[in-house]
Design a protein around this motif. Structure first.
Motif, PDB file in Angstrom:
ATOM      1  N   PHE A  40       0.840  -1.208   0.000  1.00  0.00           N
ATOM      2  CA  PHE A  40       0.000   0.000   0.000  1.00  0.00           C
ATOM      3  C   PHE A  40       0.873   1.256   0.000  1.00  0.00           C
ATOM      4  N   LEU A  41       1.907   1.249   0.827  1.00  0.00           N
ATOM      5  CA  LEU A  41       2.823   2.392   0.857  1.00  0.00           C
ATOM      6  C   LEU A  41       3.586   2.514  -0.454  1.00  0.00           C
ATOM      7  N   LEU A  42       3.988   1.377  -1.023  1.00  0.00           N
ATOM      8  CA  LEU A  42       4.706   1.421  -2.287  1.00  0.00           C
ATOM      9  C   LEU A  42       3.835   1.974  -3.405  1.00  0.00           C
ATOM     10  N   GLY A  43       2.558   1.584  -3.407  1.00  0.00           N
ATOM     11  CA  GLY A  43       1.644   2.117  -4.418  1.00  0.00           C
ATOM     12  C   GLY A  43       1.481   3.631  -4.302  1.00  0.00           C
ATOM     13  N   ALA A  65       4.332   1.950 -12.538  1.00  0.00           N
ATOM     14  CA  ALA A  65       3.683   0.637 -12.613  1.00  0.00           C
ATOM     15  C   ALA A  65       4.715  -0.478 -12.514  1.00  0.00           C
ATOM     16  N   LEU A  66       5.865  -0.292 -13.175  1.00  0.00           N
ATOM     17  CA  LEU A  66       6.922  -1.314 -13.097  1.00  0.00           C
ATOM     18  C   LEU A  66       7.472  -1.434 -11.677  1.00  0.00           C
ATOM     19  N   VAL A  67       7.585  -0.295 -10.990  1.00  0.00           N
ATOM     20  CA  VAL A  67       8.059  -0.331  -9.600  1.00  0.00           C
ATOM     21  C   VAL A  67       7.088  -1.112  -8.736  1.00  0.00           C
ATOM     22  N   PHE A  68       5.791  -0.873  -8.900  1.00  0.00           N
ATOM     23  CA  PHE A  68       4.799  -1.580  -8.091  1.00  0.00           C
ATOM     24  C   PHE A  68       4.765  -3.059  -8.445  1.00  0.00           C
ATOM     25  N   GLY A 102       7.737  -4.686  -6.962  1.00  0.00           N
ATOM     26  CA  GLY A 102       7.541  -4.914  -5.532  1.00  0.00           C
ATOM     27  C   GLY A 102       6.590  -6.069  -5.262  1.00  0.00           C
ATOM     28  N   LEU A 103       5.547  -6.195  -6.084  1.00  0.00           N
ATOM     29  CA  LEU A 103       4.619  -7.305  -5.939  1.00  0.00           C
ATOM     30  C   LEU A 103       5.305  -8.640  -6.229  1.00  0.00           C
ATOM     31  N   LEU A 104       6.116  -8.664  -7.288  1.00  0.00           N
ATOM     32  CA  LEU A 104       6.843  -9.884  -7.617  1.00  0.00           C
ATOM     33  C   LEU A 104       7.837 -10.248  -6.511  1.00  0.00           C
ATOM     34  N   LEU A 105       8.512  -9.227  -5.972  1.00  0.00           N
ATOM     35  CA  LEU A 105       9.455  -9.480  -4.887  1.00  0.00           C
ATOM     36  C   LEU A 105       8.742 -10.010  -3.644  1.00  0.00           C
ATOM     37  N   SER A 106       7.546  -9.513  -3.396  1.00  0.00           N
ATOM     38  CA  SER A 106       6.791 -10.004  -2.238  1.00  0.00           C
ATOM     39  C   SER A 106       6.379 -11.458  -2.425  1.00  0.00           C
TER      40      SER A 106
END
Length: 318
Positions: free
Chosen positions: A44-47, A78-81, A84-88
């Motif tokens: 949520f913070l990353l978004g 969008a790539l950053v999010f 981050g989703l892939l890393l999670s």
């Protein structure tokens, strides 16, 4: 193919085990829920900060027209999010196992007790176990990241990148997920990280059969939380296959009725032979062998030489 089916079978057995032990299923979900809450807050913070991160990373686009500037920075955000989703997704299992080390230690011990032949865990403090678990998780993430970079580069190869690379990606992810999940049970058995890697490399079909379906299932939201206790239980069963522990029968264990006792369990009984007389025993030999009175005066009939009467004896029966 046999190992592939066996790995899938261990995954199903683990889920059935937690279904039969509902309290342990709820107990095993606690670390996953804690980790999930942390990742939701982080995403949520990353978004919310993704746009600022994209603007900070592209100062050269400050003088571009608004259309191209927005397109570039929106795409980068969008790539950053997504990154981050892939890393999670990649780190969720490792972090859950790290957070839930005490929980999953108890879960593995319970599975071993119900299946029999539970090993004696190493006597190390909790902080030491957490340090070892963090080091092992970092070891797995570095290796998985190296494979990820290679597969990402191979994805640009025409045809191969769209067919072979995704399959290899699932296989690699499944292998390292199995390595992560079995780490708790194998650590209880005193197996170091490199030895775990060697064991699973020797049973690739077993690792793929267990890990690849989990990777596919973990792509569905909340499946990771629900399936994690069963995955840990199944990984414990798989670890018992890799490193079997034989249960030694107790010394006071009696054989069942109709079953012959184990000769090795029968205590040694001294063998009693014919007793031998003591060397200085005066009664060892016949006491009459050295009789100083060889001529027994009472051995002869004293009346044998008496004169015999010729008259008939009236008291003598005919």
């Amino acid at each position: 193919m046999r190992d592939l089916a066996a790995g899938l079978g261990y995954l199903a057995k683990g889920q059935r085990w937690v279904a039969r032990h509902g309290r342990w299923w709820a107990f095993g979900m606690i670390p996953a829920l804690i980790t999930l809450a942390g990742y939701v807050v982080a995403l949520f913070l990353l978004g919310g900060w993704a746009g600022d991160i994209a603007a900070w990373a592209t100062p050269f686009a400050d003088h571009w027209t608004s259309f191209w500037q927005d397109l570039l920075r929106t795409t980068l955000a969008a790539l950053v999010f997504v990154g981050g989703l892939l890393l999670s997704v990649l780190t969720f299992t490792a972090v859950t196992l790290l957070v839930g080390q005490p929980f999953y230690e108890e879960l593995c011990e319970k599975v071993d007790e119900t299946e029999g032949g539970a090993p004696t865990p190493p006597d190390v403090p909790l902080w030491r176990e957490l340090v070892v678990a963090a080091r092992d998780s970092l070891f797995v993430l570095v290796r998985a990241g190296g494979f990820g970079v290679l597969l990402f580069a191979a994805g640009f190869i025409p045809v191969v990148g769209q067919t072979v690379v995704p399959v290899l990606g699932f296989l690699v992810s499944g292998f390292f997920l199995t390595l992560e999940l079995t780490s708790v049970a194998l650590q209880r058995r005193g197996v170091p990280q490199r030895e775990r890697l060697r064991l699973l490399r020797g049973r690739l079909g077993l690792a793929f059969g267990f890990g690849v379906p989990l990777v596919l299932g973990f792509l569905v939201p909340l499946v990771t939380v629900v399936a994690m206790p069963g995955a840990v239980a199944g990984a414990t069963l798989l670890a018992r296959d890799l490193v079997p522990v034989e249960e030694e029968p107790g010394a006071d264990e009696e054989p069942e009725e109709g079953e012959s006792p184990d000769p090795a369990a029968v205590p040694d009984v001294p063998e009693y032979r014919a007793q031998q007389p003591a060397a200085a025993n005066p009664y060892a030999d016949n006491p009459y062998a050295g009789n100083p009175y060889p001529d027994n005066p009472y051995a002869k009939d004293s009346y044998s030489g008496a004169p015999q009467s010729t008259e008939p004896n009236p008291y003598r029966s005919a």
